[in-house]
Scaffold this active site. Structure first.
Site, PDB file in Angstrom:
ATOM      1  N   CYS A 304       0.800  -1.230   0.000  1.00  0.00           N
ATOM      2  CA  CYS A 304       0.000   0.000   0.000  1.00  0.00           C
ATOM      3  C   CYS A 304       0.830   1.277   0.000  1.00  0.00           C
ATOM      4  O   CYS A 304       0.329   2.344  -0.277  1.00  0.00           O
ATOM      5  CB  CYS A 304      -1.009   0.040   1.137  1.00  0.00           C
ATOM      6  SG  CYS A 304      -0.640  -1.058   2.455  1.00  0.00           S
ATOM      7  N   SER A 324       2.579  -8.197  -2.685  1.00  0.00           N
ATOM      8  CA  SER A 324       1.161  -8.449  -2.915  1.00  0.00           C
ATOM      9  C   SER A 324       0.738  -7.739  -4.195  1.00  0.00           C
ATOM     10  O   SER A 324       1.214  -6.649  -4.502  1.00  0.00           O
ATOM     11  CB  SER A 324       0.349  -7.906  -1.733  1.00  0.00           C
ATOM     12  OG  SER A 324      -0.978  -7.649  -2.142  1.00  0.00           O
ATOM     13  N   LYS A 363       2.316   9.327  -3.755  1.00  0.00           N
ATOM     14  CA  LYS A 363       0.982   9.032  -4.309  1.00  0.00           C
ATOM     15  C   LYS A 363       0.751   9.782  -5.606  1.00  0.00           C
ATOM     16  O   LYS A 363      -0.016   9.346  -6.462  1.00  0.00           O
ATOM     17  CB  LYS A 363      -0.099   9.422  -3.298  1.00  0.00           C
ATOM     18  CG  LYS A 363      -0.186   8.514  -2.080  1.00  0.00           C
ATOM     19  CD  LYS A 363      -0.898   7.221  -2.391  1.00  0.00           C
ATOM     20  CE  LYS A 363      -0.900   6.288  -1.184  1.00  0.00           C
ATOM     21  NZ  LYS A 363      -1.183   4.909  -1.567  1.00  0.00           N
ATOM     22  N   GLU A 366       2.239   7.637  -8.120  1.00  0.00           N
ATOM     23  CA  GLU A 366       1.501   6.373  -8.221  1.00  0.00           C
ATOM     24  C   GLU A 366       0.250   6.540  -9.087  1.00  0.00           C
ATOM     25  O   GLU A 366      -0.040   5.721  -9.942  1.00  0.00           O
ATOM     26  CB  GLU A 366       1.110   5.888  -6.829  1.00  0.00           C
ATOM     27  CG  GLU A 366       0.436   4.530  -6.828  1.00  0.00           C
ATOM     28  CD  GLU A 366      -0.203   4.170  -5.478  1.00  0.00           C
ATOM     29  OE1 GLU A 366      -0.740   5.075  -4.798  1.00  0.00           O
ATOM     30  OE2 GLU A 366      -0.169   2.993  -5.119  1.00  0.00           O
ATOM     31  N   GLU A 371      -0.623   1.853 -15.709  1.00  0.00           N
ATOM     32  CA  GLU A 371      -1.544   0.730 -15.497  1.00  0.00           C
ATOM     33  C   GLU A 371      -2.699   1.087 -14.561  1.00  0.00           C
ATOM     34  O   GLU A 371      -3.584   0.289 -14.329  1.00  0.00           O
ATOM     35  CB  GLU A 371      -0.772  -0.495 -14.973  1.00  0.00           C
ATOM     36  CG  GLU A 371      -0.091  -0.317 -13.626  1.00  0.00           C
ATOM     37  CD  GLU A 371       1.333   0.220 -13.720  1.00  0.00           C
ATOM     38  OE1 GLU A 371       1.659   0.847 -14.743  1.00  0.00           O
ATOM     39  OE2 GLU A 371       2.092   0.051 -12.750  1.00  0.00           O
TER      40      GLU A 371
END
Lengths: 586, 122, 602, 160
Positions: A304, A324, A363, A366, A371
């Site tokens: 995260c 993950s 962020k 990100e 994608e």
């Protein structure tokens, strides 16, 4: 045993431990010696020469930040000589500083400006006709951050923060003398310099020389675009720190006012990233159980924190399979906003402007990963940091302190205590454990896992879950990440699940959070105070386990099916790439 | 080297060699070979001495490099030490002058006054 | 000092066996008897190297060498030679090494007035041959120290000698060693600072090139004294010859077991490695030097902690410069008392200077402390060439200041130079004449510090730059009187608040010229004239009445701006003149002037 | 055209060999950079990156060291390197004029390299040959007692 010494500061006789610096001794009796480059424990190089004092019997002036006290020492912090020297030094720095305070990200948290005010500094050296002006270097092609040499005072705090807190050393001094500048090697662009955008440098900078890319204007424009519906999400940690920008004590929960301010700005729909934090637990927890039960790659790493993801992709790409595949809560929210929520609102996704308010600089980058969107639009259109959000509120004249707290409505604003503690280091792990143990054991398990809480750099614990010993670890901050990988490569211990955060303390101490001045960083344990806000909220929520969140249940029923379903893979999971930097071809 | 006596024995031997103790007609040619000297052209001078003395087969003459004597403005400087104790300092030496020194001073024993440091400086 | 008589009596081991101690006592009694004891010192020296014919006695001045002196000869020497100045012919040394014939070197004032301790072997031995160093008593000091002294005794001897650091600050070397000795640590280091960076100074280069072993020997002695087994020599990459010779010398010393393990069978190990500097003046500052060896930017660190406590790789470290080390072996060969007897009370020994600029004998010289500037410049240096007038001498490089004619009779030592607003520094001594503009000189030095400032602390990084901006403007004719005031205030502030020695001394060239040559500054600012004719914008060349009409100036003018007939006074057309100065250089009678009318000098 | 850095496999293995040796010593960065500067004539980013990986020091830090020291350079230097001594002894004897003359005759700023990559002009600090001031060097050769006339001669010879 502590030894004590007696000394006199400005005529006052005091007794302090013998390992004190003169500065610390002065602080202890409320004499505030000016300081600029000093950042306790991180940067103690005494290079700004602003904290100088006169010590009887010693030649010249001495830096109080580095001079240790001694028995019988007589210190003067405010003689004419000292005043002149400090003023001159500040004036010299001002001569190379670009003053555009009205639009500066540090408009009300600039330590340099405070000193200029305190010493009423003239600015004669900035006269370009009489004095050479430095070449301005701008490093602003990155999506998240920029480096602006015209505001740099060369204190070196960012250099030390990057090295010590992030363990990276992206920034350093280049050249020497009056040609010195700070930046990546050869002022290479930040996005190709191995930077993970954790923003520790921003928090260390006393001015606005290194800062997040200012995108307030984009929101201002969107708010005035009548064709757009603005949907904004806000991260767990924002509510724990935003108040500091409006004069509240560090560690004040301003959740209600925060929502009220969003509404006052004209944001149409408010959702809470805490909700997708809960969703993350379902997705990630399920993924973890699958890996354990089906011999998948272990340990599994959380995903995260985009600073951490950057770190892994850049420095330890061989561990990408351990990561993950879950998107971060921000991106999960973004994906849902433009699909599920758009449908609910009966809007074309193209007409939705998705904004997120984050404690984080990484962020911003990100959200722009290719994608992270579909059909030609990004899931999150704009990311503002807590600081930018606060500035916008101030500039708009919204009386934050007087706002009546509100609760947001809408399905995606529901969260559990597990979702809100995502903001503190260990929170993701604890939230996951709350759910995973219950699923695996098939019965109700404890709520609190205090072993993973706290500020220790690397926290480890072992839980026996349905007969299996699960080794977990929680790692936060670049320097600790580096440390942990060293450890992991040498130890025989098989870790199963590791939470990583790019920032020490987790998101509550994110690179986009309000700046805490050097002096306050000495005084307060910022990370602990802000974390406490989140744990307090957690304790007072009705549901404290993510899988108990009724809204989560609803979205699986209505839209996603079940965790790790085809649909959730399409919307809530992603993939990662090995990246390299300084990639000039030889 | 284990003892001082060992060192002193070596010292005696070296001293005798350096100052040509017991050698009749021994000559030591010292060419100033610091950065100053090199910059001023000591290398061709040194080479000339070595080559000419080799060509003349003068086995009692030794050519050696030494450090800076301090008179940088008059480099290259060559000092001729003879086993009879006389010392001669030549300055601003070129390879041509070096040949001349070998021929006149070292072979025939006539000091060439016009190239002396003491003459040039005054 | 120099003229005082000394009687040197060989105190080498072999001569001692042949009675030298008794001979000295006899000398003392005889001197006492003739009431000469106060002015004449008898000194036991190291071996002269002619042991077969000992004992030897040398009388200074005159360097008269007596050999085979017996107890009963002493009275005769004292009465005849000392009291009446007539050498005792029958006792004069007559071997192959006729000292009398050694006169050639000492006939030259340049050498005669010098006293060579640090440079004792420079220009004498072949630096490529360790045996020649050994021939001159090389490594005997180390041997003696290891065989007969404890580390504390070594330190005591250095303290007693009064040796002070030759690199700039003049800190007592023995005290420095003592600090390092006191630290308890598994590892300590000795560093030789060979990063001689002062522009116009090259004494360390001369030692390293001419006598590398003396530094190695001294470092080993220091290592023994403080308890270190590793030494680093941090040397400028600009000195390739010295690097090569040091490397060779280390190899030779290791081959003979004079460096390495178990030196002189004493159990003491010491190895030395070279580290190359890379062109940063600030690395002459010891903490910056340490940072550089560690592989960092050469930025000085705050002191304390001093390197003696926390130095290289965090371990106790002693740093001395080349010249300091070069003095050390001699102290152990000839004794601390001997060393202390040279120089002045607070600055013992000698100092090497690199004499440069407008001086007849540029070069390297080593003089006893206490020699006056006038002696150095006019007697050893041969005065100012080309009939120019002396203007100032600059010592201490970019950290030092300018000293005027009024102070030329000051005896040179650490404290006197500081009192004059300059400093010893590493030993650059640049002579300036009337053709040098002092504002330009200050500007030159400041340009140097601005270039070489590491950029770490504010006053040095920003402040020196602003001072340079101002000086550039003054040299350009754009200066104001207020600028002079700012220069002074800024200069004092930088001195007070900079982090390291570089910044703390950087304003010295400006402050000292401002103090001594203020009129020249004012000429630039008020009259817009550069009296020395250096600052092009402020210079007008005129022919004075001294002109003899030789036409040399006209012939040398590259743009044909000079007009005149043979034997007639010439004229320079100002509008054509490009101010290159060729005419001034060519003029044999100094008849071309750049000074304003009625200029009375500074 | 600026001359490009010539990085060959051979030179790279030379650098690697040097790093293998220095890695074992304390403080390996400076000796490594000296080696790199010698092998390649400069230390551009790709070389810094190689050193960074080998010695585990960040590139920014390496670049900080490279740009701190006058002896190292990031850009390749010209085929001929002209250095004029600006030490005090040389300066008071007029070396600034010599530097200006080179700058004019070679048409290049001090510290820069000519566009054809033929010449780099540098001002250096004292090389310790003050007795022969003013001094300049062209590549390895030292020219003593410099003058503007000598500059003209040298430039002519270099250009032909």
């Amino acid at each position: 045993m502590t030894n004590y010494v007696h000394l006199t500061i400005d005529g006052r006789e005091i007794t302090v431990p013998s390992d004190y610096t003169v500065m610390k001794a002065a602080d202890s009796i409320g004499i505030s010696v000016p300081r600029l480059c000093f950042l306790e424990g991180i940067h103690e190089q005494s290079n700004c020469r602003v904290c100088i004092v006169k010590i009887d019997g010693q030649r010249g002036l001495k830096t109080s930040c580095s001079t240790k006290v001694a028995e019988g020492m007589v210190v003067h912090t405010d003689t004419k000589e000292v005043y002149e020297a400090v003023s001159f030094n500040l004036e010299l720095l001002a001569g190379n500083h670009k003053f555009e305070c009205w639009k500066c990200s540090r408009e009300n948290s600039c330590e340099f400006l405070d000193l200029l005010r305190r010493f009423n500094v003239d600015n004669d050296f900035s006269n370009a006709k009489l004095f050479d002006q430095k070449e301005i270097k701008m490093n602003d092609t990155s999506e998240a951050m920029l480096l602006d040499s015209s505001k740099c005072v060369l204190c070196g705090r960012c250099v030390s923060a990057c090295e010590k807190q992030s363990g990276l050393g992206i920034l350093n001094f280049s050249n020497r003398g009056s040609n010195t500048y700070i930046g990546p090697a050869q002022f290479h662009n930040l996005e190709d310099a191995g930077c993970i955008y954790c923003g520790k440098c921003i928090q260390a900078c006393p001015t606005g020389a290194i800062r997040e890319k200012d995108e307030i204007k984009l929101l201002e424009r969107a708010l005035r675009d009548t064709s757009k519906t603005i949907v904004a999400q806000v991260a767990p940690s924002v509510r724990a720190a935003l108040g500091e920008e409006f004069g509240y004590k560090i560690g004040t929960n301003v959740e209600g006012q925060m929502f009220a301010a969003m509404k006052a700005l004209g944001i149409h729909e408010i959702i809470d990233t805490n909700f997708t934090a809960d969703l993350t637990i379902l997705e990630e927890g399920t993924e973890f159980i699958n890996r354990v039960q089906n011999g998948g790659v272990l340990p599994m790493f959380t995903s995260c924190s985009p600073g951490w993801v950057n770190y892994l992709e850049l420095y330890y790409p061989e561990y990408i399979p351990n990561l993950s595949t879950c998107k971060s809560p921000q991106q999960m929210a973004g994906a849902l906003i433009k699909t599920y929520y758009a449908k609910k609102l009966n809007k074309d996704p193209k007409d939705i402007y998705s904004v997120s308010i984050m404690p984080c600089v990484a962020k911003k980058a990100e959200a722009k990963r290719p994608e992270m969107g579909r059909d030609g639009y990004q899931d999150v259109d704009l990311v503002l940091t807590t600081r930018e959000f606060a500035r916008l509120i101030r500039h708009r004249g919204i009386p934050f302190r007087d706002l009546e707290p509100i609760r947001p409505f809408g399905d995606l604003a529901n969260y559990t205590g597990a979702g809100v503690i995502f903001g503190a280091s260990g929170g993701v792990m604890e939230a996951a454990l709350r759910t995973v143990t219950e699923i695996l054991e098939g019965k109700s398990t404890p709520v609190e896992f205090s072993e993973v809480r706290g500020l220790k750099d690397i926290k480890e614990a072992t839980y026996t879950v349905s007969g299996i010993d699960v080794n977990v670890a929680v790692v936060h901050g670049g320097a600790a990440i580096k440390e942990f990988f060293k450890l992991m490569k040498t130890t025989d211990k098989q870790y199963h699940f590791v939470e990583f955060m790019g920032c020490t303390g987790g998101c509550i101490n994110g690179g986009g959070q309000p700046i805490v001045s050097a002096i306050n960083q000495e005084k307060y344990d910022v990370r602990a105070l802000r974390s406490k806000v989140l744990y307090n909220i957690d304790q007072n929520t009705e549901f404290r386990k993510s899988h108990e969140n009724p809204a989560v249940k609803m979205i699986y029923d209505e839209f996603l099916g079940k965790p790790n379903s085809h649909k959730s893979h399409e919307l809530l999971h992603t993939h990662y790439n090995k990246r390299s930097f300084y990639d000039d071809k030889i | 080297m284990k003892t001082l006596e060992e060192l002193k024995a070596l010292r005696k031997k070296s001293y005798e060699k350096m100052y040509m103790i017991g050698v009749t007609g021994g000559v030591r040619v010292q060419v100033g070979y610091g950065t100053c000297g090199i910059a001023a052209g000591a290398k061709p001078v040194y080479d000339t001495f070595v080559n000419e003395i080799k060509a003349l087969n003068l086995d009692n003459v030794e050519v050696t490099q030494v450090g800076c004597m301090g008179e940088c403005a008059f480099e290259p400087i060559v000092e001729i030490l003879e086993s009879n104790g006389s010392k001669t300092i030549y300055c601003l030496v070129t390879d041509r002058i070096a040949s001349e020194i070998v021929e006149e001073h070292i072979v025939k024993g006539n000091r060439i006054d016009k190239y002396l440091l003491s003459k040039t400086k005054r | 000092m120099l003229d005082r008589m000394h009687i040197l009596i060989c105190g080498g081991t072999e001569c001692k066996e042949t009675n030298s101690l008794k001979i000295r006592d006899k000398f003392n009694t005889e001197l006492e008897r003739l009431n000469l004891g106060k002015d004449i010192k008898t000194i036991l020296t190291g071996c002269f190297g002619l042991c077969a014919l000992g004992p030897h006695v040398v009388i200074y001045p005159g360097e008269t060498l007596y050999s085979g002196v017996k107890l009963e000869d002493v009275t005769e020497i004292v009465e005849q030679h000392i009291a009446n100045g007539k050498p005792v012919e029958r006792l004069l040394y007559k071997g192959d090494f006729n000292r009398k014939k050694f006169r050639n070197r000492s006939e030259l004032t340049f050498f005669a007035r010098q006293k060579r301790i640090a440079l004792r072997n420079c220009g004498v031995i072949n630096p490529l041959e360790i045996t020649e160093y050994i021939a001159r008593q090389g490594y005997e000091a180390l041997g003696t120290v290891l065989k007969t002294m404890t580390p504390l005794q070594v330190i005591e001897e250095v303290k007693k000698s009064g040796l002070r650091g030759r690199g700039g600050g003049g800190f007592p070397t023995g005290v420095k060693w003592e600090f390092a000795n006191r630290q308890i640590s598994d590892q300590k280091y000795v560093i030789c600072n060979a990063d001689e960076g002062d522009p116009g100074a090259f004494m360390d280069r001369a030692v390293l090139e001419g006598d590398p072993h003396s530094v190695l020997e001294a470092m080993a002695i220091c290592g023994y004294a403080i308890g270190a087994n590793t030494g680093y020599i941090y040397i400028r990459a600009e000195y390739p010859v010295a690097v090569e010779r040091l490397q060779l010398a280390i190899g030779h010393a290791e081959a003979l077991g004079l460096l390495g393990d178990n030196i002189f069978d004493s159990g003491f190990n010491f190895k030395i490695e070279l580290r190359l500097g890379a062109g940063a003046f600030v690395c002459g500052e010891e903490t910056a030097l340490i940072a550089s060896i560690e592989g960092e930017r050469g930025m000085p660190r705050n002191k304390p902690p001093f390197p003696a406590v926390k130095g290289l790789f965090g371990k106790p470290t002693n740093v001395n410069n080349v010249e300091t080390f070069a003095n050390v072996p001699v102290i152990f060969l000839k004794g601390a008392d001997w060393f202390k007897s040279i120089g002045t009370e607070k600055s013992s020994g000698t100092k090497v200077f690199a004499l440069g600029g407008k001086i007849a004998n540029t070069g390297l010289l080593e003089i006893p402390m206490g020699t006056t500037l006038r002696e150095v410049i006019y007697e050893i240096g041969g005065g100012i060439p080309n009939k120019r007038e002396f203007k100032a001498v600059q010592t201490g490089g970019p950290s030092g200041g300018c000293i005027t004619a009024a102070s030329l009779d000051t005896p040179i030592d650490f404290d006197n130079l500081i009192a004059l607003g300059s400093m010893m520094g590493s030993g650059g001594m640049i002579i300036m004449d009337e053709d040098n503009c002092m504002v330009d000189v200050a500007r030159f030095y400041l340009e140097f510090t601005v270039d070489e400032s590491c950029g770490k602390c504010t006053p040095c990084r920003e402040g020196t730059k602003r001072m340079l901006d101002i000086l550039n403007r003054i040299c350009d004719g754009q200066g104001t009187m207020e600028d002079l005031d700012v220069l002074e205030r800024l200069g004092n502030m930088i001195k007070d608040s900079s982090l390291c020695g570089l910044g703390q001394t950087a304003p010295n060239p400006v402050l000292s010229t401002l103090k001594h040559f203020r009129k020249e500054y004012e000429a630039h600012v008020i009259d817009k004239v550069c009296p020395a004719g250096v600052c092009k914008n402020l210079t007008t060349y005129v022919v004075t009445d001294e002109c003899i009409g030789c036409t040399k100036c006209a012939k040398n003018c590259p743009v044909g701006a000079i007009e005149g007939t043979v034997k007639g006074k010439h004229y320079i057309h100002p509008e054509q003149c490009i101010k290159c100065g060729a005419c001034k250089t060519a003029c044999p009678v100094n008849a071309i002037s750049t000074k304003p009318e009625n200029w009375e000098g500074v | 055209m600026r001359s490009k850095v010539n990085i060959t496999e051979e030179k790279l293995s030379e650098l690697k060999a040097a790093m293998e040796i220095h890695k074992k010593e304390p403080g390996p960065l400076m000796p490594t950079l000296h080696a790199a500067q010698k092998i390649f004539g400069c230390i551009p980013l790709p070389i810094q990156k190689i050193i960074s990986n080998e010695l585990d020091v960040s590139i920014a830090r390496i670049n900080g060291v490279v740009t701190f020291y006058g002896h190292f350079s990031v850009e390749p230097k010209g085929k001929n390197i002209v250095s004029v001594c600006l030490g005090t002894a040389c300066y008071v004897k007029g070396s600034q004029g010599i530097l200006d003359a080179f700058s004019h005759d070679l048409n290049v700023k001090v510290g820069d390299t000519t566009d054809d990559g033929m010449f780099t002009l540098e001002a250096t600090r004292c090389i310790g040959a003050c007795g022969l001031a003013p001094i300049f060097t062209v590549n390895e050769e030292v020219f003593a007692n410099g003058s503007v006339q000598l500059v003209k001669k040298v430039v002519q010879k270099l250009k032909s």
